[in-house]
Design a protein around this motif. Sequence first.
Motif, PDB file in Angstrom:
ATOM      1  N   ASP A   5       0.860  -1.183   0.000  1.00 26.06           N
ATOM      2  CA  ASP A   5       0.000   0.000   0.000  1.00 26.06           C
ATOM      3  C   ASP A   5       0.898   1.234   0.000  1.00 26.06           C
ATOM      4  O   ASP A   5       1.423   1.632   1.033  1.00 26.06           O
ATOM      5  CB  ASP A   5      -0.906  -0.032   1.227  1.00 26.06           C
ATOM      6  N   VAL A   6       1.087   1.839  -1.167  1.00 29.75           N
ATOM      7  CA  VAL A   6       1.984   2.991  -1.275  1.00 29.75           C
ATOM      8  C   VAL A   6       1.340   4.285  -0.793  1.00 29.75           C
ATOM      9  O   VAL A   6       2.040   5.263  -0.558  1.00 29.75           O
ATOM     10  CB  VAL A   6       2.494   3.171  -2.732  1.00 29.75           C
ATOM     11  N   ASP A   9      -0.888   6.041   5.177  1.00 32.36           N
ATOM     12  CA  ASP A   9      -0.278   7.040   6.036  1.00 32.36           C
ATOM     13  C   ASP A   9       0.418   6.406   7.231  1.00 32.36           C
ATOM     14  O   ASP A   9       1.315   6.994   7.823  1.00 32.36           O
ATOM     15  CB  ASP A   9      -1.338   8.019   6.543  1.00 32.36           C
ATOM     16  N   LYS A  10      -0.017   5.216   7.606  1.00 32.35           N
ATOM     17  CA  LYS A  10       0.527   4.555   8.789  1.00 32.35           C
ATOM     18  C   LYS A  10       0.926   3.131   8.440  1.00 32.35           C
ATOM     19  O   LYS A  10       0.408   2.535   7.511  1.00 32.35           O
ATOM     20  CB  LYS A  10      -0.517   4.526   9.902  1.00 32.35           C
ATOM     21  N   ALA A  11       1.841   2.591   9.226  1.00 30.67           N
ATOM     22  CA  ALA A  11       2.246   1.190   9.050  1.00 30.67           C
ATOM     23  C   ALA A  11       1.092   0.297   9.464  1.00 30.67           C
ATOM     24  O   ALA A  11       0.268   0.704  10.279  1.00 30.67           O
ATOM     25  CB  ALA A  11       3.482   0.907   9.883  1.00 30.67           C
ATOM     26  N   PRO A  12       0.896  -0.882   8.992  1.00 31.89           N
ATOM     27  CA  PRO A  12       1.782  -1.600   8.076  1.00 31.89           C
ATOM     28  C   PRO A  12       1.514  -1.219   6.620  1.00 31.89           C
ATOM     29  O   PRO A  12       0.383  -0.994   6.220  1.00 31.89           O
ATOM     30  CB  PRO A  12       1.425  -3.061   8.319  1.00 31.89           C
ATOM     31  N   ALA A  68     -16.997  -4.419  -8.339  1.00 30.72           N
ATOM     32  CA  ALA A  68     -16.653  -3.575  -9.484  1.00 30.72           C
ATOM     33  C   ALA A  68     -15.207  -3.826  -9.913  1.00 30.72           C
ATOM     34  O   ALA A  68     -14.402  -4.392  -9.164  1.00 30.72           O
ATOM     35  CB  ALA A  68     -16.839  -2.107  -9.122  1.00 30.72           C
ATOM     36  N   PHE A  69     -14.862  -3.401 -11.125  1.00 34.80           N
ATOM     37  CA  PHE A  69     -13.506  -3.533 -11.643  1.00 34.80           C
ATOM     38  C   PHE A  69     -12.544  -2.740 -10.766  1.00 34.80           C
ATOM     39  O   PHE A  69     -12.816  -1.605 -10.399  1.00 34.80           O
ATOM     40  CB  PHE A  69     -13.446  -3.032 -13.087  1.00 34.80           C
ATOM     41  N   GLN A  70     -11.417  -3.339 -10.430  1.00 37.89           N
ATOM     42  CA  GLN A  70     -10.435  -2.717  -9.541  1.00 37.89           C
ATOM     43  C   GLN A  70      -9.191  -2.331 -10.352  1.00 37.89           C
ATOM     44  O   GLN A  70      -8.288  -3.124 -10.530  1.00 37.89           O
ATOM     45  CB  GLN A  70     -10.045  -3.706  -8.436  1.00 37.89           C
ATOM     46  N   ASP A  71      -9.143  -1.086 -10.845  1.00 33.94           N
ATOM     47  CA  ASP A  71      -8.021  -0.698 -11.688  1.00 33.94           C
ATOM     48  C   ASP A  71      -6.727  -0.498 -10.910  1.00 33.94           C
ATOM     49  O   ASP A  71      -5.657  -0.431 -11.506  1.00 33.94           O
ATOM     50  CB  ASP A  71      -8.349   0.544 -12.508  1.00 33.94           C
ATOM     51  N   ASP A  72      -6.792  -0.446  -9.579  1.00 37.26           N
ATOM     52  CA  ASP A  72      -5.561  -0.308  -8.802  1.00 37.26           C
ATOM     53  C   ASP A  72      -4.788  -1.627  -8.705  1.00 37.26           C
ATOM     54  O   ASP A  72      -3.584  -1.617  -8.448  1.00 37.26           O
ATOM     55  CB  ASP A  72      -5.849   0.240  -7.407  1.00 37.26           C
ATOM     56  N   ILE A  73      -5.443  -2.775  -8.921  1.00 35.90           N
ATOM     57  CA  ILE A  73      -4.727  -4.052  -8.878  1.00 35.90           C
ATOM     58  C   ILE A  73      -4.545  -4.667 -10.262  1.00 35.90           C
ATOM     59  O   ILE A  73      -3.810  -5.632 -10.418  1.00 35.90           O
ATOM     60  CB  ILE A  73      -5.419  -5.073  -7.945  1.00 35.90           C
TER      61      ILE A  73
END
Length: 100
Positions: A5-6, A9-12, A68-73
């Motif tokens: 996850d780029v 804001d926080k780890a992990p 729905a379609f996931q364009d981030d993956i």
Amino acid sequence: YFEIDVEADKAPYIHALSEFRSTKPGMGYCTLPKRGLNIMDGETARILKVTPGAIEPLSFTVPRKSDAFQDDIIPSTNSLTPAHTADEWVSGSVKEPVKT
């Protein structure tokens, strides 16, 4: 199998998705092209594992709540549309592949 996850804001920043274990040894492996995946179910990779008695498909999916379609993956990939005509290619033209 992990998701990075780029934009977190926080780890992990790295999340474990799934794990594959098998007691059968693999004699060979082959990945399928993206056109062979079920992207609407979040499948990001499919590998064919050759064993002494069978060919086993191994599916890798990212669990998502939405249908729905996931364009981030699923990033853009080369399409079946050629970037060059035959004459352009013979003349030495250099173009990027057409993406879908």
